[in-house]
Design an enzyme around this catalytic site. Structure first.
Site, short mmCIF file in Angstrom:
data_model
loop_
_atom_site.label_atom_id
_atom_site.label_comp_id
_atom_site.label_asym_id
_atom_site.label_seq_id
_atom_site.Cartn_x
_atom_site.Cartn_y
_atom_site.Cartn_z
N GLY A 1 -1.40 -2.21 -6.17
CA GLY A 1 -0.75 -2.59 -4.69
C GLY A 1 0.61 -2.31 -4.50
O GLY A 1 1.45 -2.78 -3.49
N LYS A 2 1.37 -2.02 -5.69
CA LYS A 2 2.80 -1.72 -5.61
C LYS A 2 3.16 -0.26 -4.54
O LYS A 2 2.43 0.58 -4.26
CB LYS A 2 3.35 -1.27 -6.90
CG LYS A 2 3.06 -2.11 -8.03
CD LYS A 2 3.68 -3.37 -7.78
CE LYS A 2 3.64 -4.49 -8.97
NZ LYS A 2 4.13 -5.78 -8.83
N ASN A 3 4.35 0.00 -4.40
CA ASN A 3 4.79 0.93 -3.20
C ASN A 3 4.43 2.17 -3.80
O ASN A 3 4.04 3.24 -3.16
CB ASN A 3 6.32 0.82 -3.01
CG ASN A 3 6.68 -0.44 -2.13
OD1 ASN A 3 5.96 -1.64 -2.56
ND2 ASN A 3 7.76 -0.35 -1.30
#
Length: 368
Positions: free
Chosen positions: A185-187
Site C-alpha cells: 500500500g505504500k507510494n
C-alpha cells in the site's frame, strides 16, 4: 458510488504485463535470492534518492533494525522517536535491546515536536528517529543540528515518504541513514513485503549488506552475527518497474489532496492536513481531524467510502509496551489526535467523481 480506501488492483494492472515478463526471466534463470534484479533496483533507488547506497532488505521494520545494529546501538542505549508513529518504529528499537524514548507530536502537522526533543536527551541517548509521517518530511534541519550538538545519529523513518522532499532534498538523504518500507500500500509498493536502507556512509552500507545475509560478505564467511533479511528478487523486479512511475503517481496524489482541500476547506468542525513551507508532501495518507470522528466514519462506511484510522492507539498506550509504565496523559497531543484522525481515500487512479463523492459525503455530514 463505491470508493475504496486504496485501489491496488488498478495500480497493479498498470505494471502487470511488464512484471510478468520480468518474472518469466527470473524463473528461467532461477535467480531468486539476491539476484540481479536486487542489485539493479538498489542502484536505481539510490539514484532516485540521490544518495550513494541503497540496500534491499525484507521489510521496513528490518531496515530500521539493521540500521540500529550497524550503528552498534543496543542494550542500555536510548533512541528517541515520535509517540504517534506506527508501532514498528518503536519495535525496531526494542528488538535491538535499546530503550525507546517518545516525544509528542506537534498539533499543526502530526510530526515530531522538535521543541520537545532536547528535553528527551539523556547521557544514554544514541540516536533520534524522526518519522516522515503520512508522506511529509519532519523538520530535519533543527533535528540534525540538535543531534550533532549532542553527538547523536539521525535515522529517518521514511516508510511513508517515497519521493517526499525537504528543502529540495529527497527524504532518505537527510540523516545518517533512512529506512523505507515497500509494503504493497505504500507510494512505492511491492507485491509483498520489502524494505530498503539508504545512506551515504559506505561503512554503514557494507555492514548492513552483511547483516542482512547472515553476517556474510561472501559465501560461508560469517564475520558478523547476522540474520536473514533479504529483498526477494521477484519483489525487486516489481519495484524497479514501478519506480519510474513514482513521481507521476505522487503528482496525482497531490492533485487529489488539492481537490479535497478546495472542497472541504470551509467545512466547520473539520481540520485538514497542512503542507509545511519547506516540504513537498507525497500524501501517502490524507488525514483529517474531526471531533465527531467515529460518527463521520460510520456515515462514510454507510456510503461505501473506504476509510481508516492511522493510528487509533498511540505507541505508549499499546499493550505490548505496558512494561514501560507509560500512561494516558503522557503524550497528550498524540492521544488527542488518535481520537480525531481519519484517513480519507487517496490513490493515484482515483477519479474526480470519486473525490467529489467523498467531498459531498464529508461536507454533508457537517451540514446536516
Amino acid at each position: 458510488m463505491k470508493v475504496p480506501f486504496l485501489d491496488l488492483q488498478a495500480l497493479s494492472a498498470e505494471v502487470a504485463d511488464d512484471v510478468i515478463e520480468r518474472w518469466k526471466i527470473i524463473i528461467e534463470q532461477s535467480d531468486f535470492v539476491l539476484g540481479g534484479e536486487v542489485a539493479r533496483f538498489e542502484e536505481e533507488f539510490a539514484a532516485y534518492c540521490n544518495c550513494k547506497h541503497a540496500i534491499g532488505v525484507a521489510s521496513g521494520l528490518d531496515a530500521l533494525k539493521l540500521i540500529l545494529r550497524a550503528m552498534d546501538i543496543g542494550t542500555g542505549d536510548e533512541v528517541i522517536t515520535a509517540a504517534n508513529s506506527f508501532i514498528a518504529t518503536a519495535l525496531a528499537i526494542t528488538s535491538v535491546g535499546a530503550d525507546p524514548v517518545l516525544v509528542d507530536m506537534a498539533d499543526k502537522d502530526f510530526l515530531i515536536n522538535v521543541q520537545d526533543l532536547e528535553n528527551a536527551i539523556t547521557p544514554n541517548t544514541k540516536a533520534i528517529i524522526p518519522v516522515h509521517l503520512y508522506g511529509q518530511a519532519a523538520d530535519m534541519d533543527p533535528i540534525v543540528e540538535l543531534a550533532r550538538k549532542h553527538g547523536l545519529k539521525v535515522i529517518e523513518d521514511a516508510a511513508q515518504a517515497h519521493g517526499a522532499l525537504y528543502k529540495g532534498h529527497k527524504c532518505g538523504t537527510l540523516g545518517d541513514a533512512a529506512a523505507f518500507s515497500f509494503y504493497p500500500g505504500k507510494n512505492l509498493g511491492a507485491f509483498g513485503d520489502g524494505g530498503a536502507v539508504t545512506t551515504n556512509d559506505p561503512e554503514l552500507a557494507e555492514k548492513i549488506m552483511s547483516f542482512r545475509n547472515y553476517g556474510s560478505p561472501r559465501r560461508y564467511h560469517h564475520e558478523l552475527l547476522g540474520e536473514n533479511s533479504r529483498l526477494d528478487t521477484v519483489q525487486a523486479a516489481v519495484l524497479s518497474i514501478k519506480l519510474p512511475r513514482l513521481d507521476e503517481w505522487n503528482v496525482a496524489r497531490r492533485s487529489i489532496a488539492s481537490r479535497y482541500a478546495e472542497g472541504l476547506e470551509s467545512v466547520a468542525g473539520l481540520r485538514l492536513p497542512v503542507t509545511n513551507a519547506n516540504a513537498e508532501h507525497v500524501h501517502h495518507l490524507y488525514v483529517v481531524r474531526a471531533e465527531k470522528r467515529d460518527e463521520l466514519l460510520t456515515l462514510l462506511q454507510e456510503r461505501d467510502i473506504g476509510c481508516n484510522i492511522h493510528y487509533p492507539i498511540p505507541i505508549h498506550l499499546q499493550e505490548a509496551y505496558a512494561f514501560k509504565g507509560w500512561k494516558a496523559g503522557d503524550f497528550p497531543e498524540a492521544e488527542k489526535a488518535a481520537g480525531e484522525i481519519l484517513s480519507l481515500p487517496i490513490f493515484p487512479t482515483m477519479t474526480d467523481d470519486q473525490v467529489d463523492y467523498v467531498v459531498e459525503a464529508v461536507g454533508g455530514f457537517f451540514t446536516q
